[in-house]
Motif scaffolding. Structure first.
Motif, PDB file in Angstrom:
ATOM      1  N   VAL A   1      73.204  16.105 -33.916  1.00 24.68           N
ATOM      2  CA  VAL A   1      74.445  16.878 -33.816  1.00 24.68           C
ATOM      3  C   VAL A   1      74.227  18.360 -34.128  1.00 24.68           C
ATOM      4  CG1 VAL A   1      76.743  17.215 -34.821  1.00 24.68           C
ATOM      5  CG2 VAL A   1      75.991  14.917 -34.157  1.00 24.68           C
ATOM      6  N   PRO A   2      73.612  18.722 -35.265  1.00 21.08           N
ATOM      7  CA  PRO A   2      73.375  20.154 -35.504  1.00 21.08           C
ATOM      8  C   PRO A   2      72.485  20.796 -34.434  1.00 21.08           C
ATOM      9  CG  PRO A   2      73.075  18.915 -37.534  1.00 21.08           C
ATOM     10  CD  PRO A   2      73.183  17.919 -36.433  1.00 21.08           C
ATOM     11  N   ALA A   3      71.481  20.046 -33.956  1.00 22.57           N
ATOM     12  CA  ALA A   3      70.595  20.578 -32.925  1.00 22.57           C
ATOM     13  C   ALA A   3      71.372  20.864 -31.642  1.00 22.57           C
ATOM     14  CB  ALA A   3      69.459  19.595 -32.651  1.00 22.57           C
ATOM     15  N   LEU A   4      72.238  19.941 -31.253  1.00 13.47           N
ATOM     16  CA  LEU A   4      73.061  20.150 -30.058  1.00 13.47           C
ATOM     17  C   LEU A   4      74.012  21.328 -30.237  1.00 13.47           C
ATOM     18  CD1 LEU A   4      73.954  16.532 -28.858  1.00 13.47           C
ATOM     19  CD2 LEU A   4      72.731  18.283 -27.562  1.00 13.47           C
ATOM     20  N   LEU A   5      74.611  21.449 -31.417  1.00 16.60           N
ATOM     21  CA  LEU A   5      75.517  22.567 -31.677  1.00 16.60           C
ATOM     22  C   LEU A   5      74.780  23.903 -31.582  1.00 16.60           C
ATOM     23  CD1 LEU A   5      77.694  21.208 -34.641  1.00 16.60           C
ATOM     24  CD2 LEU A   5      78.453  21.702 -32.307  1.00 16.60           C
ATOM     25  N   MET A   6      73.577  23.979 -32.140  1.00 14.64           N
ATOM     26  CA  MET A   6      72.790  25.210 -32.040  1.00 14.64           C
ATOM     27  C   MET A   6      72.485  25.539 -30.588  1.00 14.64           C
ATOM     28  SD  MET A   6      70.083  25.425 -35.212  1.00 14.64           S
ATOM     29  CE  MET A   6      69.430  23.764 -35.077  1.00 14.64           C
ATOM     30  N   MET A   7      72.170  24.506 -29.818  1.00 15.53           N
ATOM     31  CA  MET A   7      71.846  24.712 -28.414  1.00 15.53           C
ATOM     32  C   MET A   7      73.068  25.207 -27.640  1.00 15.53           C
ATOM     33  SD  MET A   7      70.252  21.905 -25.791  1.00 15.53           S
ATOM     34  CE  MET A   7      70.212  22.206 -24.018  1.00 15.53           C
ATOM     35  N   LEU A   8      74.224  24.588 -27.864  1.00 16.14           N
ATOM     36  CA  LEU A   8      75.440  24.953 -27.136  1.00 16.14           C
ATOM     37  C   LEU A   8      75.953  26.338 -27.527  1.00 16.14           C
ATOM     38  CD1 LEU A   8      77.306  21.509 -27.282  1.00 16.14           C
ATOM     39  CD2 LEU A   8      76.198  22.558 -25.286  1.00 16.14           C
ATOM     40  N   ILE A   9      75.768  26.718 -28.792  1.00 12.18           N
ATOM     41  CA  ILE A   9      76.289  28.009 -29.271  1.00 12.18           C
ATOM     42  C   ILE A   9      75.321  29.155 -28.966  1.00 12.18           C
ATOM     43  CG2 ILE A   9      76.924  29.330 -31.332  1.00 12.18           C
ATOM     44  CD1 ILE A   9      77.942  26.662 -32.522  1.00 12.18           C
ATOM     45  N   TYR A  10      74.020  28.943 -29.265  1.00 10.09           N
ATOM     46  CA  TYR A  10      73.061  30.039 -29.166  1.00 10.09           C
ATOM     47  C   TYR A  10      72.258  30.043 -27.869  1.00 10.09           C
ATOM     48  CZ  TYR A  10      74.070  30.491 -34.140  1.00 10.09           C
ATOM     49  OH  TYR A  10      74.705  30.642 -35.344  1.00 10.09           O
ATOM     50  N   ALA A  11      72.253  28.933 -27.151  1.00 10.69           N
ATOM     51  CA  ALA A  11      71.528  28.883 -25.871  1.00 10.69           C
ATOM     52  C   ALA A  11      72.356  28.096 -24.850  1.00 10.69           C
ATOM     53  CB  ALA A  11      70.163  28.249 -26.074  1.00 10.69           C
ATOM     54  N   PRO A  12      73.576  28.594 -24.527  1.00  8.69           N
ATOM     55  CA  PRO A  12      74.482  27.836 -23.647  1.00  8.69           C
ATOM     56  C   PRO A  12      73.956  27.648 -22.230  1.00  8.69           C
ATOM     57  CG  PRO A  12      75.300  30.066 -24.016  1.00  8.69           C
ATOM     58  CD  PRO A  12      74.150  29.878 -24.949  1.00  8.69           C
ATOM     59  N   ASN A  13      72.985  28.478 -21.827  1.00  6.12           N
ATOM     60  CA  ASN A  13      72.457  28.362 -20.461  1.00  6.12           C
ATOM     61  C   ASN A  13      71.416  27.255 -20.317  1.00  6.12           C
ATOM     62  OD1 ASN A  13      74.032  30.544 -19.581  1.00  6.12           O
ATOM     63  ND2 ASN A  13      72.486  32.028 -20.269  1.00  6.12           N
ATOM     64  N   LEU A  14      70.960  26.703 -21.442  1.00  8.43           N
ATOM     65  CA  LEU A  14      69.984  25.615 -21.366  1.00  8.43           C
ATOM     66  C   LEU A  14      70.635  24.340 -20.836  1.00  8.43           C
ATOM     67  CD1 LEU A  14      67.812  25.826 -24.625  1.00  8.43           C
ATOM     68  CD2 LEU A  14      67.061  26.167 -22.278  1.00  8.43           C
ATOM     69  N   ASP A  15      69.922  23.669 -19.955  1.00 15.13           N
ATOM     70  CA  ASP A  15      70.410  22.402 -19.402  1.00 15.13           C
ATOM     71  C   ASP A  15      70.275  21.310 -20.467  1.00 15.13           C
ATOM     72  OD1 ASP A  15      70.982  20.113 -17.950  1.00 15.13           O
ATOM     73  OD2 ASP A  15      69.978  20.854 -16.147  1.00 15.13           O
ATOM     74  N   LEU A  16      71.325  20.505 -20.628  1.00 13.42           N
ATOM     75  CA  LEU A  16      71.278  19.415 -21.604  1.00 13.42           C
ATOM     76  C   LEU A  16      70.181  18.402 -21.283  1.00 13.42           C
ATOM     77  CD1 LEU A  16      75.064  18.699 -22.269  1.00 13.42           C
ATOM     78  CD2 LEU A  16      73.378  19.542 -23.906  1.00 13.42           C
ATOM     79  N   VAL A  17      69.785  18.370 -20.004  1.00 10.57           N
ATOM     80  CA  VAL A  17      68.697  17.462 -19.623  1.00 10.57           C
ATOM     81  C   VAL A  17      67.415  17.814 -20.380  1.00 10.57           C
ATOM     82  CG1 VAL A  17      67.217  16.707 -17.713  1.00 10.57           C
ATOM     83  CG2 VAL A  17      69.670  16.993 -17.344  1.00 10.57           C
ATOM     84  N   MET A  18      67.230  19.104 -20.650  1.00 14.02           N
ATOM     85  CA  MET A  18      66.035  19.530 -21.384  1.00 14.02           C
ATOM     86  C   MET A  18      66.030  18.960 -22.795  1.00 14.02           C
ATOM     87  SD  MET A  18      65.634  23.517 -20.235  1.00 14.02           S
ATOM     88  CE  MET A  18      64.100  23.667 -21.139  1.00 14.02           C
ATOM     89  N   PHE A  19      67.224  18.880 -23.375  1.00 17.52           N
ATOM     90  CA  PHE A  19      67.316  18.319 -24.723  1.00 17.52           C
ATOM     91  C   PHE A  19      66.918  16.843 -24.715  1.00 17.52           C
ATOM     92  CE2 PHE A  19      69.457  16.455 -28.392  1.00 17.52           C
ATOM     93  CZ  PHE A  19      69.158  17.367 -29.388  1.00 17.52           C
ATOM     94  N   SER A  20      67.424  16.105 -23.742  1.00 17.04           N
ATOM     95  CA  SER A  20      67.085  14.678 -23.657  1.00 17.04           C
ATOM     96  C   SER A  20      65.602  14.486 -23.360  1.00 17.04           C
ATOM     97  CB  SER A  20      67.938  13.987 -22.591  1.00 17.04           C
ATOM     98  OG  SER A  20      67.699  14.541 -21.315  1.00 17.04           O
ATOM     99  N   GLN A  21      65.034  15.412 -22.575  1.00 14.17           N
ATOM    100  CA  GLN A  21      63.595  15.328 -22.308  1.00 14.17           C
ATOM    101  C   GLN A  21      62.779  15.539 -23.576  1.00 14.17           C
ATOM    102  OE1 GLN A  21      63.219  18.314 -19.254  1.00 14.17           O
ATOM    103  NE2 GLN A  21      63.400  16.825 -17.580  1.00 14.17           N
ATOM    104  N   GLN A  22      63.277  16.419 -24.440  1.00  9.31           N
ATOM    105  CA  GLN A  22      62.575  16.656 -25.704  1.00  9.31           C
ATOM    106  C   GLN A  22      62.600  15.426 -26.605  1.00  9.31           C
ATOM    107  OE1 GLN A  22      60.650  19.196 -26.692  1.00  9.31           O
ATOM    108  NE2 GLN A  22      60.938  19.984 -24.623  1.00  9.31           N
ATOM    109  N   LEU A  23      63.684  14.656 -26.534  1.00 11.21           N
ATOM    110  CA  LEU A  23      63.762  13.423 -27.323  1.00 11.21           C
ATOM    111  C   LEU A  23      62.613  12.485 -26.974  1.00 11.21           C
ATOM    112  CD1 LEU A  23      67.608  12.705 -27.225  1.00 11.21           C
ATOM    113  CD2 LEU A  23      66.265  13.255 -29.263  1.00 11.21           C
ATOM    114  N   SER A  24      62.339  12.389 -25.683  1.00  8.50           N
ATOM    115  CA  SER A  24      61.268  11.477 -25.264  1.00  8.50           C
ATOM    116  C   SER A  24      59.888  12.105 -25.422  1.00  8.50           C
ATOM    117  CB  SER A  24      61.480  11.047 -23.809  1.00  8.50           C
ATOM    118  OG  SER A  24      61.473  12.171 -22.943  1.00  8.50           O
ATOM    119  N   SER A  25      59.766  13.398 -25.097  1.00 10.71           N
ATOM    120  CA  SER A  25      58.448  14.035 -25.171  1.00 10.71           C
ATOM    121  C   SER A  25      57.946  14.157 -26.611  1.00 10.71           C
ATOM    122  CB  SER A  25      58.491  15.419 -24.520  1.00 10.71           C
ATOM    123  OG  SER A  25      59.357  16.280 -25.219  1.00 10.71           O
ATOM    124  N   SER A  26      58.867  14.127 -27.577  1.00 12.37           N
ATOM    125  CA  SER A  26      58.471  14.238 -28.978  1.00 12.37           C
ATOM    126  C   SER A  26      57.667  13.035 -29.452  1.00 12.37           C
ATOM    127  CB  SER A  26      59.714  14.398 -29.874  1.00 12.37           C
ATOM    128  OG  SER A  26      60.401  15.583 -29.585  1.00 12.37           O
TER     129      SER A  26
END
Length: 429
Positions: A24-49
């Motif tokens: 949740v905090p990670a998503l909030l940071m992404m939506l507030i400070y990097a709104p142009n990032l595609d949410l798909v990238m976040f889900s990709q990071q979940l798996s690539s980690s």
């Protein structure tokens, strides 16, 4: 940034699952400070980690430990160590610490160590006049040594995150682990004198030889892991696979203490534990990715170094952050979040990556035995069926010893690097 940390702790104290606390905090940071990032990238990071080949070592070391907990490895170790040193003053307490240290080098798991040797050593100690709180405190803290010595899952994860040689981390952790064991042993010796705790009968050399022969194959685990990695014969991941094979041969084929039909049940249990660990690693990796993308570690590095802090000040601050975090959340999660922040700062201050890794591992170890949420405390409470406060009662002297050695390593991190003079540089990745 600070209110995101506040949200993280609010979710934590509201008892949300750790995955939610991180995402949740990670998503909030992404939506507030990097709104142009595609949410798909976040889900990709979940798996690539959790795609790193190195992380395959974690479930295999857990599986090998589970097989040994089910079998006779712990009992054979306990009998041998007890026959060897059980007769000295404070011997039963020293045996508990020694067996935990050796079994930790076999299993790599503090919880597995408590489960495997906790009951038999507690029963033996109570027979020789030890108070329940004393011996439980010993077991809880001695089991933590398993995190400091190979095969440490914390070291594997740190090595994967930072690119530090896992072989070097494994070997470097031996000296701090032995220092903690020595500290516990000295305490046991003097407290036994003070309380006039009876000593156990001295075993004959014939008994020692017999128990040694029964336990000798168990010592193949550290030889296999350290020798194989450090000689360059195989990687840490391959060493983990060999440890599973070795545990299977030892417990199923040689000792016959585990039936072939039990392996499926053990594997399922390992799978459940591994799935929990990897969910946390995935969430922690995504959190780490977004703060790195936002250049928060770089900004903090510039801010911290602009005031020209000493190396000691940096290590103190880093250790404090890791210790407090590991007291409240799983150590792997704390490492996923904090390592990208502090590793660049420590590196810029010319602290060796191996020394940083061992100091972080030290804080993770302390976190497992420190109230309020030390996982070893809850494990012991469940295994011994004792209330939380009864378990906590006996841990204070050991935590003081832990903290003293921790402080020594922070002030003199070169102690950690002594392994280089003995072994040189590891060939393992």
């Amino acid at each position: 940034m600070w209110y995101m940390i506040a949200i993280l702790f609010i979710l934590l104290f509201l008892n949300f699952p750790m995955m939610i606390v991180l995402i949740v905090p990670a998503l909030l940071m992404m939506l507030i400070y990097a709104p142009n990032l595609d949410l798909v990238m976040f889900s990709q990071q979940l798996s690539s980690s959790i795609e790193s080949y190195v992380l395959l070592a974690i479930p295999m070391f857990i599986f090998a430990a589970d097989i040994m907990v089910e079998g006779r490895t712990a009992k054979r170790l306990l009998d041998f160590v007890n026959d060897l040193i059980g007769h000295v003053r404070g011997g039963t307490g020293i045996v508990a610490a020694a067996t935990s240290t050796i079994f930790g080098s076999v299993s790599g798991s503090a919880q597995a160590t408590i489960a495997a040797i906790g009951r038999p050593i507690r029963e033996r100690a109570l027979q020789y006049g030890y108070s329940d709180s004393h011996i439980i405190g010993n077991i809880v803290n001695s089991a933590g040594i398993a995190i400091l010595i190979p095969p440490s899952i914390v070291m594997i994860y740190y090595g994967m995150l930072t690119g530090t040689s896992i072989g070097d981390l494994f070997v470097a952790g031996i000296i701090p682990g032995l220092m903690v064991f020595a500290g516990f042993s000295i305490w046991e010796y003097f407290i036994a004198i003070k309380k006039d705790i009876p000593v156990e009968p001295k075993a004959t050399w014939g008994q020692r030889w017999k128990s040694f022969r029964k336990a000798i194959l168990t010592f193949g685990f550290p030889v296999l892991i350290l020798g194989g990695i450090y000689s360059g014969m195989f990687s840490p991941t391959e060493a983990a696979a060999f440890s599973v094979l070795y545990a299977f041969l030892l417990e199923v084929v040689i000792y016959r203490s585990v039936k072939l039909r039990d392996i499926y049940r053990i594997a399922v249990s390992t799978g459940v534990v591994t799935s929990i660990v990897f969910i946390l690693l995935a969430a922690g990796g995504a959190f780490s990715w977004i703060i790195s993308y936002l250049r928060i570690p770089q900004a903090l590095t510039e801010t911290v170094l602009s005031s020209n802090p000493s190396q000691l000040e940096i290590l103190l601050i880093m250790s404090l952050f890791f210790l407090v975090s590991c007291m409240f959340v799983d150590s792997l999660v704390a490492i996923a979040i904090l390592t990208p922040i502090f590793f660049p700062i420590a590196s810029a201050a010319d602290v060796h990556p191996v020394a940083v890794g061992i100091l972080i591992t030290m804080q993770a170890t302390l976190g497992t035995v420190t109230p309020p949420f030390g996982v070893n405390i809850f494990t012991a409470s469940a295994i011994f069926k004792k209330p939380y406060l009864d378990v906590v009662k006996g841990i204070v002297p050991y935590i003081i010893i832990f903290i003293a050695i921790n402080a020594l390593l922070i002030v003199y991190p070169e102690i950690i690097m002594v392994y280089q003079n003995i072994f040189g540089t590891s060939k393992g990745g």
